[in-house]
Write a protein that holds these residues in place. Structure first.
Motif, mmCIF file in Angstrom:
data_model
loop_
_atom_site.group_PDB
_atom_site.id
_atom_site.type_symbol
_atom_site.label_atom_id
_atom_site.label_comp_id
_atom_site.label_asym_id
_atom_site.label_seq_id
_atom_site.Cartn_x
_atom_site.Cartn_y
_atom_site.Cartn_z
ATOM 1 N N ALA A 65 -13.911 15.542 107.378
ATOM 2 C CA ALA A 65 -12.662 15.110 106.742
ATOM 3 C C ALA A 65 -11.809 16.323 106.380
ATOM 4 O O ALA A 65 -10.579 16.310 106.542
ATOM 5 N N TRP A 66 -12.443 17.381 105.872
ATOM 6 C CA TRP A 66 -11.710 18.613 105.573
ATOM 7 C C TRP A 66 -11.076 19.182 106.836
ATOM 8 O O TRP A 66 -9.904 19.595 106.832
ATOM 9 N N LEU A 67 -11.832 19.179 107.927
ATOM 10 C CA LEU A 67 -11.341 19.737 109.190
ATOM 11 C C LEU A 67 -10.089 19.015 109.668
ATOM 12 O O LEU A 67 -9.116 19.644 110.107
ATOM 13 N N MET A 68 -10.094 17.675 109.573
ATOM 14 C CA MET A 68 -8.943 16.899 110.035
ATOM 15 C C MET A 68 -7.702 17.161 109.190
ATOM 16 O O MET A 68 -6.578 16.958 109.649
ATOM 17 N N ASP A 69 -7.899 17.612 107.960
ATOM 18 C CA ASP A 69 -6.778 17.941 107.082
ATOM 19 C C ASP A 69 -6.338 19.400 107.214
ATOM 20 O O ASP A 69 -5.366 19.815 106.577
ATOM 21 N N HIS A 70 -7.071 20.182 108.011
ATOM 22 C CA HIS A 70 -6.764 21.607 108.161
ATOM 23 C C HIS A 70 -6.730 21.982 109.643
ATOM 24 O O HIS A 70 -7.358 22.961 110.074
ATOM 25 N N ARG A 71 -5.983 21.201 110.396
ATOM 26 C CA ARG A 71 -5.932 21.416 111.849
ATOM 27 C C ARG A 71 -5.319 22.764 112.203
ATOM 28 O O ARG A 71 -5.805 23.459 113.103
ATOM 29 N N ALA A 72 -4.253 23.133 111.510
ATOM 30 C CA ALA A 72 -3.586 24.398 111.813
ATOM 31 C C ALA A 72 -4.529 25.582 111.570
ATOM 32 O O ALA A 72 -4.546 26.552 112.345
ATOM 33 N N GLU A 73 -5.326 25.504 110.508
ATOM 34 C CA GLU A 73 -6.275 26.588 110.204
ATOM 35 C C GLU A 73 -7.330 26.701 111.296
ATOM 36 O O GLU A 73 -7.696 27.806 111.717
ATOM 37 N N PHE A 74 -7.810 25.546 111.777
ATOM 38 C CA PHE A 74 -8.808 25.568 112.840
ATOM 39 C C PHE A 74 -8.214 26.129 114.130
ATOM 40 O O PHE A 74 -8.847 26.943 114.817
ATOM 41 N N GLU A 75 -7.006 25.705 114.482
ATOM 42 C CA GLU A 75 -6.368 26.189 115.705
ATOM 43 C C GLU A 75 -6.110 27.694 115.624
ATOM 44 O O GLU A 75 -6.204 28.399 116.641
ATOM 45 N N HIS A 76 -5.809 28.174 114.420
ATOM 46 C CA HIS A 76 -5.632 29.622 114.232
ATOM 47 C C HIS A 76 -6.958 30.342 114.489
ATOM 48 O O HIS A 76 -6.978 31.415 115.113
ATOM 49 N N LEU A 77 -8.062 29.761 114.025
ATOM 50 C CA LEU A 77 -9.381 30.349 114.271
ATOM 51 C C LEU A 77 -9.691 30.366 115.765
ATOM 52 O O LEU A 77 -10.190 31.368 116.297
ATOM 53 N N VAL A 78 -9.397 29.264 116.460
ATOM 54 C CA VAL A 78 -9.622 29.199 117.906
ATOM 55 C C VAL A 78 -8.787 30.252 118.622
ATOM 56 O O VAL A 78 -9.270 30.945 119.528
ATOM 57 N N ARG A 79 -7.550 30.384 118.221
ATOM 58 C CA ARG A 79 -6.657 31.374 118.845
ATOM 59 C C ARG A 79 -7.203 32.788 118.659
ATOM 60 O O ARG A 79 -7.173 33.606 119.594
ATOM 61 N N ASP A 80 -7.724 33.081 117.474
ATOM 62 C CA ASP A 80 -8.270 34.419 117.213
ATOM 63 C C ASP A 80 -9.526 34.702 118.027
ATOM 64 O O ASP A 80 -9.731 35.823 118.505
ATOM 65 N N ARG A 81 -10.368 33.674 118.178
ATOM 66 C CA ARG A 81 -11.672 33.890 118.828
ATOM 67 C C ARG A 81 -11.651 33.642 120.341
ATOM 68 O O ARG A 81 -12.344 34.342 121.085
ATOM 69 N N LEU A 82 -10.871 32.641 120.784
ATOM 70 C CA LEU A 82 -10.933 32.231 122.189
ATOM 71 C C LEU A 82 -9.619 32.380 122.938
ATOM 72 O O LEU A 82 -9.580 32.196 124.150
ATOM 73 N N GLY A 83 -8.517 32.643 122.224
ATOM 74 C CA GLY A 83 -7.249 32.866 122.894
ATOM 75 C C GLY A 83 -6.254 31.728 122.729
ATOM 76 O O GLY A 83 -6.586 30.629 122.275
ATOM 77 N N VAL A 84 -5.029 31.998 123.140
ATOM 78 C CA VAL A 84 -3.918 31.065 122.960
ATOM 79 C C VAL A 84 -4.112 29.793 123.783
ATOM 80 O O VAL A 84 -3.824 28.686 123.313
ATOM 81 N N THR A 85 -4.603 29.930 125.004
ATOM 82 C CA THR A 85 -4.773 28.764 125.872
ATOM 83 C C THR A 85 -5.742 27.765 125.276
ATOM 84 O O THR A 85 -5.470 26.553 125.246
ATOM 85 N N ALA A 86 -6.879 28.231 124.780
ATOM 86 C CA ALA A 86 -7.869 27.340 124.170
ATOM 87 C C ALA A 86 -7.297 26.653 122.933
ATOM 88 O O ALA A 86 -7.527 25.464 122.708
ATOM 89 N N ALA A 87 -6.518 27.392 122.141
ATOM 90 C CA ALA A 87 -5.936 26.817 120.928
ATOM 91 C C ALA A 87 -4.934 25.722 121.250
ATOM 92 O O ALA A 87 -4.815 24.733 120.517
#
Length: 298
Positions: free
Chosen positions: A94-116
């Motif tokens: 439930a926390w994750l669904m309310d913090h989508r932008a934060e998760f996508e920022h983490l994906v971008r940092d670790r896996l790149g813009v395309t994955a995010a």
């Protein structure tokens, strides 16, 4: 691992030695082992460990990851049986669904813009890995509208790890398509399109019927069929054929031109190194053994 026995053969003395199963000494041992090999074990790319959810929420997610289809994944671990693992995981989901932008920022940092940019929010997943689960746990996951996998682990000897999917429920949102209006006089193209759509429906029925716990994930470029990991990816119908990608090693089968193709190292939608081309229902029958082999590998 329920009822499973593992034996080591002794070729010198023609004997058998049972390898006794055991639980980890501490929960962190399981977490460390899975995080180190997360993509191999779960088909999930590792993002973060012990991820803090901030002072207001006041928690730490054991592991965060991104699966083969771009779905966000939370992994929670318990050394033995713990009645709270599912509720704890749902709390973090439930926390994750309310913090989508934060998760996508983490994906971008670790896996790149395309994955995010390709994160699939329609089907976030919770994977609970524990020494065991009760029948109440299994019942509980079937009552929730979330994608949840219950995975039992066992350690055997010093270097063997066993994972068993106890329950797997898909909670992804299903989208219904408005039926297309067909012209009164069907053209050859319409007949062809209808035949391919019917063939895709037959393949869908076969793949979903391979066993319990098969989940279907819809992406724009393909439809994935997964247990814990993807085992088949079906692309949208072409004019004269369907393309499906399987987790079968092309080097271990006899490739048939026009039916099977080695696509390892080649770019394509979905996952899997074996491409199977389906044109008729007979091709679907020919592919049954390949479907089963890929299902078993997952």
């Amino acid at each position: 691992m329920s009822g499973l026995k593992l034996f080591r053969t002794d070729t010198t003395n023609s004997g058998m030695t049972e390898v006794m199963p055991r639980l980890a000494e501490i929960e962190a041992d399981v977490q460390r082992l899975v995080e180190t090999h997360m993509e191999t074990l779960l088909g999930v790319r590792f993002l973060a460990s012990e991820y803090g959810t901030g002072p207001l929420h006041g928690g730490r997610i054991d592991s965060l990851g991104l699966d083969e289809n771009g779905s966000p994944v939370i992994v929670e671990y318990k050394r033995g049986t713990d009645a709270g693992v599912i509720n704890q995981g749902l709390f973090y989901l439930a926390w994750l669904m309310d913090h989508r932008a934060e998760f996508e920022h983490l994906v971008r940092d670790r896996l790149g813009v395309t994955a995010a940019a390709q994160v699939l929010w329609s089907g976030p997943r919770l994977i609970c890995i524990a020494g065991d689960f009760t029948r109440y746990d299994v019942h509980a996951v079937r009552e929730h509208r979330r994608s949840i996998d219950l995975v039992r682990y066992r350690l055997f000897g010093r270097d063997l790890l066993g994972l068993e999917t106890v329950a797997s429920v898909s909670g992804g949102m299903q989208t219904s398509r408005r039926p297309r209006r067909h012209p009164v006089v069907p053209t050859a193209a319409n007949v062809q399109d209808s035949a391919m759509a019917e063939l895709a429906g037959a393949v869908d029925e076969v793949l979903l019927g391979l066993g319990e716990g098969v989940n279907r994930v819809e992406r724009k470029q393909y439809r994935a069929y997964q247990r814990l990991r993807n085992f088949a990816c079906l692309c949208p119908p072409q004019r004269t054929k369907l393309l499906i990608y399987l987790k079968v090693d092309p080097k271990e089968i006899d490739l048939v031109p026009g039916f099977t193709r080695d696509v390892s190292g080649l770019g394509h939608h979905g996952t899997g190194d074996l491409e199977v081309q389906l044109r008729t229902s007979r091709d679907v029958e020919r592919a049954q053994e390949l479907f089963l082999a890929s299902y078993a590998a997952a």
